[in-house]
Design a protein around this motif. Structure first.
Motif, PDB file in Angstrom:
ATOM      1  N   ASN A  64       0.800  -1.215   0.000  1.00 31.97           N
ATOM      2  CA  ASN A  64       0.000   0.000   0.000  1.00 31.97           C
ATOM      3  C   ASN A  64       0.837   1.271   0.000  1.00 31.97           C
ATOM      4  OD1 ASN A  64      -2.642   0.462  -0.266  1.00 31.97           O
ATOM      5  ND2 ASN A  64      -3.211  -0.445   1.705  1.00 31.97           N
ATOM      6  N   ILE A  65       2.164   1.126  -0.054  1.00 30.53           N
ATOM      7  CA  ILE A  65       3.062   2.277   0.082  1.00 30.53           C
ATOM      8  C   ILE A  65       3.881   2.453  -1.187  1.00 30.53           C
ATOM      9  CG2 ILE A  65       4.954   3.264   1.440  1.00 30.53           C
ATOM     10  CD1 ILE A  65       3.931   1.504   3.792  1.00 30.53           C
ATOM     11  N   ASP A  66       3.758   3.630  -1.814  1.00 29.21           N
ATOM     12  CA  ASP A  66       4.491   3.904  -3.055  1.00 29.21           C
ATOM     13  C   ASP A  66       5.997   3.985  -2.824  1.00 29.21           C
ATOM     14  OD1 ASP A  66       2.546   3.829  -4.944  1.00 29.21           O
ATOM     15  OD2 ASP A  66       2.609   5.954  -5.477  1.00 29.21           O
ATOM     16  N   GLY A  67       6.406   4.409  -1.642  1.00 32.22           N
ATOM     17  CA  GLY A  67       7.836   4.476  -1.370  1.00 32.22           C
ATOM     18  C   GLY A  67       8.204   5.570  -0.390  1.00 32.22           C
ATOM     19  N   VAL A  68       9.522   5.803  -0.285  1.00 32.51           N
ATOM     20  CA  VAL A  68      10.068   6.806   0.620  1.00 32.51           C
ATOM     21  C   VAL A  68      10.900   7.787  -0.183  1.00 32.51           C
ATOM     22  CG1 VAL A  68      11.432   7.205   2.693  1.00 32.51           C
ATOM     23  CG2 VAL A  68      10.417   4.953   2.304  1.00 32.51           C
ATOM     24  N   GLY A  69      10.573   9.061  -0.062  1.00 32.60           N
ATOM     25  CA  GLY A  69      11.429  10.098  -0.645  1.00 32.60           C
ATOM     26  C   GLY A  69      12.210  10.755   0.471  1.00 32.60           C
ATOM     27  N   ILE A  70      13.452  11.103   0.191  1.00 32.55           N
ATOM     28  CA  ILE A  70      14.275  11.696   1.240  1.00 32.55           C
ATOM     29  C   ILE A  70      15.083  12.877   0.697  1.00 32.55           C
ATOM     30  CG2 ILE A  70      16.178  10.047   0.861  1.00 32.55           C
ATOM     31  CD1 ILE A  70      16.595  10.108   3.963  1.00 32.55           C
ATOM     32  N   GLY A  71      15.078  13.953   1.459  1.00 31.70           N
ATOM     33  CA  GLY A  71      15.843  15.143   1.091  1.00 31.70           C
ATOM     34  C   GLY A  71      17.096  15.247   1.937  1.00 31.70           C
ATOM     35  N   ILE A  72      18.200  15.638   1.293  1.00 32.44           N
ATOM     36  CA  ILE A  72      19.519  15.673   1.926  1.00 32.44           C
ATOM     37  C   ILE A  72      20.129  17.069   1.744  1.00 32.44           C
ATOM     38  CG2 ILE A  72      21.860  14.656   1.843  1.00 32.44           C
ATOM     39  CD1 ILE A  72      19.695  12.652   2.678  1.00 32.44           C
ATOM     40  N   PRO A  73      20.738  17.625   2.801  1.00 36.49           N
ATOM     41  CA  PRO A  73      21.400  18.933   2.637  1.00 36.49           C
ATOM     42  C   PRO A  73      22.753  18.788   1.942  1.00 36.49           C
ATOM     43  CG  PRO A  73      21.625  18.178   4.905  1.00 36.49           C
ATOM     44  CD  PRO A  73      20.825  17.128   4.187  1.00 36.49           C
ATOM     45  N   GLY A  74      22.716  18.645   0.639  1.00 40.74           N
ATOM     46  CA  GLY A  74      23.936  18.487  -0.160  1.00 40.74           C
ATOM     47  C   GLY A  74      23.553  18.101  -1.565  1.00 40.74           C
TER      48      GLY A  74
END
Lengths: 313, 313
Positions: A64-74
């Protein structure tokens, strides 16, 4: 298309986490500390753990979960790899594949300013726009470029590094990046104070700014709104530089909307009006009426954009 | 994916036409006159006719043709519509749909500078690069931006209008667009002559340029290569402005390759070296080594890019 996705925004001290419906509804947000010890080796395992905990707590299933997006300072390349992230004490890290391995979910990674732009283009001040320029005025100046609904990360992960657009070839003082004359040296919170101090030094006139113990960008903007002459002079200089730079970005990617975020943008409409006045002066004729607006998602822009990255269209 | 496609590049006096294999092989190219009488109403019918003739002459079938791409000297939006094209005497025209109707083939339309950028990114100086900035130095300065293999046409069709990037807020003379301080005023053929004349006026020194009856950009560049001091001074000014502008474009879209085309680029490597020197000075650190190269397809860049637009991936 699944029902849920996660949007994660890693900062130097906390990791912001969001559980979203894939229609953009924020179901829940929370934070965990960023553990930078041991070269930040615990950061991604911590993120994976809080996601697993949330899945269990809510009784969700991975299907039921499309995925994980993650933001990084770089800088982050198209493969979701980070060559280095100074604030996290990271050298090279294959963020997307590592997070996917740790969670068992599809994962994508992006630069923090870029995902904020995507968030604003998805559910914020530029909602629905396919082409957006975001500029964030904080301690530094960051930015993100959205073309056709997607982040422009660029060949070296430097897409949207608009704070380092050179706006003054004659600048003597150095920017943190080593160059001289970057936009950030004029339009960041620090830059605004720097410009104000130069103007105070060059002038004999009195100004409320002379009575500030620690001159801040907020003090300059408050004095600007109150009509203080030297504060007006300062912001006209900042507006000229920033509006001019935005006009240049416009003739490169011609956005539908320009979004101004970051702490300085709390000054609101008077700041926007000041930038817009100079933008119109310098913009290519067919772009002169491109709206410039304040970001609306605040600190949540990053988790929105991170989530948006992994939603299947 | 069909075997063939057509690439058409409409100019003010001639229409360049190309029949391509979809692998990028140019099978044949030819030209027809651009008939601008009657508000240019015959231009698209003429194009359709020459395509039909070629199909018949070669015994092709429509099933075997991916479509027709066409480049227009004017802004073109995502739908292939042109609000106006002054040189063709056109007001609004739905170019792609009209050409598709007239030929019975799928059709796409793009701006002429943008399709030249796509051509160079496909089979020219930036072959294989997904992200490209093209700047063409001719009578004016045009450009095209390719992101992720696609043209950035922009919200008002002004994507890649980099000739009108404002590079000098203090400029007194007006650009053709009405603004003051556009890149075009310094880096076009006309702009180079303008800068040279200013430098000749300000200086007392002798220069081979003083003996030219009609000073041209070619004369300035030839004198630059021969080491004439005022010509060097001129090109250092032009290089500073152009290299600086390219550095700004780089921190917006961070291309893999920067391509310099147009008549002025015939000056070759000495010009490229001059631009590169200043580009490196002003570029964001991770973009400092982005290669700057001369366009390689010449006048064929447009038909290549036009063809590329309609090829199914």
């Amino acid at each position: 298309m699944g029902l849920y996705c996660f949007g994660i925004d890693v900062g130097g001290t906390t990791v912001k986490c969001g559980l979203f419906l894939t229609d953009g509804t924020l179901v829940e947000k929370w934070e965990i500390p960023t553990r930078i010890e041991n070269n930040g080796s615990e950061i991604l395992p911590d993120v994976a753990q809080t996601i697993k905990d949330k899945i269990q707590e809510r009784g969700l299933t991975k299907d039921n979960i499309d995925g994980v997006g993650i933001g990084i300072p770089g800088p982050v390349n198209d493969k979701g790899e980070v060559p280095m992230a100074v604030n996290l004490h990271w050298g090279f890290k294959a963020v997307a594949s590592e997070l996917s391995f740790l969670t068992g979910l599809p994962a994508k990674a992006g630069n923090d300013a870029n995902i904020a732009a995507l968030g604003e283009a998805w559910k914020g001040a530029a909602e629905g726009a396919k082409n957006v320029v975001l500029v964030t005025l904080g301690t530094g100046v960051g930015g993100g470029i959205i073309v056709d609904g997607k982040i422009v990360s660029g060949h070296h992960g430097a897409g949207g590094e608009v704070g380092h657009a050179n706006v003054n070839h004659s600048e003597i003082e150095a920017c943190n990046c080593g160059n001289h004359g970057c936009l950030e040296q004029y339009a960041s919170a620090t830059g605004i104070v720097r410009v104000a101090n130069q103007i105070l030094e060059e002038s004999q006139e009195d100004s409320s700014l002379r009575h500030c113990r620690n001159l801040s960008a907020k003090a300059v903007l408050d004095a600007y709104k109150a009509g203080d002459k030297l504060a007006v002079h300062t912001m006209e200089k900042v507006g000229d530089v920033l509006g001019g730079a935005l006009a240049v970005f416009s003739c490169v990617v011609d956005p539908e909307t320009i979004v101004v975020g970051g702490g300085v943008s709390k000054a609101g409409q008077p700041l926007i009006d000041c930038i817009t006045k100079f933008y119109k002066k310098y913009a290519f004729p067919s772009c002169k009426n491109t709206p410039i607006v304040c970001a609306s998602l605040g600190n949540d822009a990053g988790i929105y954009g991170a989530a948006r990255m992994v939603i299947k269209d």
